[in-house]
Scaffold this active site. Structure first.
Site, PDB file in Angstrom:
ATOM      1  N   SER B 157       2.046  18.009   9.156  1.00  0.00           N
ATOM      2  CA  SER B 157       3.304  17.221   8.366  1.00  0.00           C
ATOM      3  C   SER B 157       4.388  18.777   8.321  1.00  0.00           C
ATOM      4  O   SER B 157       4.960  18.611   9.397  1.00  0.00           O
ATOM      5  CB  SER B 157       2.187  18.112   6.549  1.00  0.00           C
ATOM      6  OG  SER B 157       2.897  17.409   6.156  1.00  0.00           O
ATOM      7  N   ASP B 322      -2.339   6.816   7.315  1.00  0.00           N
ATOM      8  CA  ASP B 322      -1.507   8.477   6.373  1.00  0.00           C
ATOM      9  C   ASP B 322       0.221   7.467   5.562  1.00  0.00           C
ATOM     10  O   ASP B 322       0.640   6.338   7.154  1.00  0.00           O
ATOM     11  CB  ASP B 322      -1.116   9.488   7.630  1.00  0.00           C
ATOM     12  CG  ASP B 322      -0.162  10.998   7.283  1.00  0.00           C
ATOM     13  OD1 ASP B 322       0.358  10.247   5.656  1.00  0.00           O
ATOM     14  OD2 ASP B 322      -0.051  11.183   7.707  1.00  0.00           O
ATOM     15  N   HIS B 355      -3.196  10.863   4.862  1.00  0.00           N
ATOM     16  CA  HIS B 355      -2.128  12.238   5.027  1.00  0.00           C
ATOM     17  C   HIS B 355      -3.931  13.319   5.882  1.00  0.00           C
ATOM     18  O   HIS B 355      -2.601  14.086   6.453  1.00  0.00           O
ATOM     19  CB  HIS B 355      -1.125  12.935   4.951  1.00  0.00           C
ATOM     20  CG  HIS B 355      -0.555  13.769   4.975  1.00  0.00           C
ATOM     21  ND1 HIS B 355       0.634  13.724   5.832  1.00  0.00           N
ATOM     22  CD2 HIS B 355      -0.558  14.973   4.496  1.00  0.00           C
ATOM     23  CE1 HIS B 355       0.867  14.976   6.659  1.00  0.00           C
ATOM     24  NE2 HIS B 355       0.736  15.262   5.511  1.00  0.00           N
TER      25      HIS B 355
END
Lengths: 196, 385
Positions: B157, B322, B355
């Protein structure tokens, strides 16, 4: 190395930038990295094969070829390679166009369905051939297109694709004179080196 | 902590602090005269200092990535599943460094630290920091630890953005970059989510324009709301459905605004728990760092031209469900790297967790990570011999 892979190796220039479509566990790519100092990428969607490629240090991308190759720019590879996989994709004709858009040259190998044993099987038994070389049943085969050495040659002619060279080998990967003289009847694997 | 430390755990670890007196000029124009970074290390640095791996944390992470701080710790560090002896980031081979980024609230200089000029806490006066600033400060930490080149820089991320920035900013200082569930810049939708998170914090009457410490309050409502929103976007619709469905708290509807469905209870709990461990000003800063990141912006928005400078090899990983950092966003980086002719491998992991998957030890994900990093480690020992 299998002899079809040896033939391909002989045709490849050192230091080529290569895109290997459906590269599997990267046997050929790895061999060419070591012996021909090639660079480039393999494309694969099988998780185990992908891992094997990473293990061997092959740059490998998880990408479904049937969903397109538009992320590769025109003429950015010396060679686009596809071994024993063309028969598994939705539109082999469009795929060949794409391969020749991305690469200056292509090497394609495929099982020749015109081999005499296949003809005999279908002709005499009236059933789709199942052999050591094509071990699937008609309903579970990943091979969704069956074509012959001659079919491929003809497609190249129709598309104005130049055949730079070809080779034809049998199930033992031998390259006898009778296979060379009548490849459509005697070859189990056909290997074509093509360009526009 | 479990009664017996598992053999694949780094065990009890203690954070360390590095102080930096050389001023750091930030992207925003302000300068930090001095600052400290808190970090942990796992494993042993080898003789030629070639086996270091830097872990870059995401939005709400910190330096405590693996192991336990003491025997009373209930949970190990945030990425304990991936870091340890025999794990993908194998501390038998690597010297792993994990730090808390500037502006964070885990012990590195940030809004809750004392501003030496005023003698008061920085609070909302703490300057906005960017991914570039973090990478600069991480490079200084590497200098401090005697590490010239990292074997790998790994992040998910927002952490992946730092790894990407490293490859461009210090191309000679890393052998490989592992970028997981990340993006070359935020999408409009992502910026919008961040803005709602910030607004919910700023509109909390207890926020006092970020001066809540001075006012002896905590904007728990705002920060909790921001986290609730975040949680929704970190999970996939399927994962939420699987986890909670329409499971009810009571047998019958109560027809009021108390908790009816379990998912409401989960979100409230997550929101509240977060306010106990995270600082609202830090949260605001981290979301801004996400928003601003766009390395291709100075290069006519040409990511591939931007990545020309990179010399390391790359591994990119994305997760099928995600939607906050979708596979397509990772593929943007992959395609720019292909265009730039760089060494890159890419795996799209089938996962239902959205995610959040990047923090979960999904077998195929762990296996790809381990395979890649084992090869990185093997190539180090080959160079040595």
């Amino acid at each position: 190395m299998r002899s079809d892979l040896e033939i391909i190796e002989d045709w490849i220039q050192p230091n080529s930038r290569i895109l290997d479509l459906a590269c599997g566990p990267g046997e050929l790519f790895h061999h060419l990295m070591i012996n021909k100092n090639i660079s480039g990428y393999g494309l694969e969607i099988n998780a185990d094969d992908l891992n094997t490629c990473i293990e061997k240090g092959i740059p490998v991308l998880e990408q479904n070829i049937d969903e397109g190759l538009l992320n590769f720019e025109d003429q950015t590879f010396d060679l686009v390679l596809m071994a024993h996989a063309l028969q598994q994709f939705r539109r082999p004709d469009l795929l060949i166009d794409e391969m020749l858009r991305i690469g200056k040259e292509c090497i394609i190998t495929f099982p020749n369905f015109g081999h005499w044993r296949n003809r005999l099987h279908l002709g005499l038994k009236g059933r789709m051939p199942v052999s050591e070389y094509l071990p699937y049943n008609w309903y579970d085969t990943p091979n969704i297109h069956f074509f012959t050495f001659q079919d491929f040659e003809r497609l190249c002619r129709e598309k104005n694709i130049k055949v730079l060279r070809w080779a034809a080998i049998d199930g033992q990967y031998k390259n006898h004179w009778w296979i060379r003289s009548m490849p459509n009847l005697f070859s189990e694997t056909a290997i074509f080196h093509i360009t526009r | 902590m479990p009664d017996v430390i598992p053999s694949d755990s780094v065990g009890i670890v203690s954070p360390q602090v590095a102080n930096f007196e050389t001023p750091l000029t930030l992207t925003c124009g302000q300068t930090l005269a001095s600052y400290q970074l808190i970090y942990e290390t796992y494993g042993t640095l080898n003789a030629d200092a070639s086996n270091a791996v830097l872990i870059c944390h995401a939005l709400s992470g910190d330096h405590h990535a693996a192991g336990y701080h003491n025997a009373e710790d209930k949970k190990p560090g945030w990425w304990d599943s991936a870091i340890g002896p025999g794990k993908p980031i194998d501390t038998n081979h690597f010297f792993v460094i994990s730090l808390n980024n500037l502006g964070g609230c885990g012990g590195s200089t940030g809004p809750t630290s004392i501003n030496l000029v005023t003698g008061q806490a920085w609070e909302s006066d703490f300057p906005i920091v960017t991914v570039e600033d973090w990478v600069e400060s991480q490079a200084r930490l590497a200098d401090f630890l005697g590490i010239q080149t990292f074997a790998a820089i790994v992040g998910g991320s927002l952490g992946g953005m730092q790894a990407l920035e490293w490859s461009i900013r210090f191309p000679d200082r890393l052998k490989s970059a592992v970028i997981i569930a990340s993006a070359p810049k935020l999408s409009t939708q992502n910026i919008a989510f961040n803005e709602v998170a910030r607004q919910s914090i700023r509109r909390d009457p207890d926020f006092f324009d970020g001066r809540y410490q001075t006012n002896r309050t905590v904007p728990t409502n705002g920060l909790g709301l921001a986290r609730m929103l975040g949680h929704i976007t970190y999970l996939s619709n399927d994962a939420m459905g699987e986890k909670f469905g329409r499971t009810m708290r009571h047998e019958q509807f109560q027809y009021n605004y108390d908790i009816e469905f379990e998912v409401e209870s989960y979100l409230r709990y997550q929101g509240e728990a977060f306010t106990k461990r995270f600082d609202a000003n830090s949260y605001m800063l981290m979301t801004k760092a996400l928003d601003y990141f766009d390395p291709a912006a100075q290069n006519n928005n040409d990511l591939s031209a931007t990545l020309k400078k990179a010399k390391c090899e790359f591994l990119l990983v994305s997760f099928s469900t995600d939607w906050r950092f979708s596979p397509e966003r990772s593929e943007e980086i992959v395609n720019a790297l292909i265009k730039a002719g760089k060494q890159v491998s890419y795996a799209k992991i089938e996962a239902s967790e959205g995610h959040d998957a990047f923090l979960i030890p999904i077998p195929r994900y762990m296996s790809v990570l381990k395979t890649f990093l084992t090869r990185v480690s093997n190539s180090l020992s080959r160079e040595e011999s």
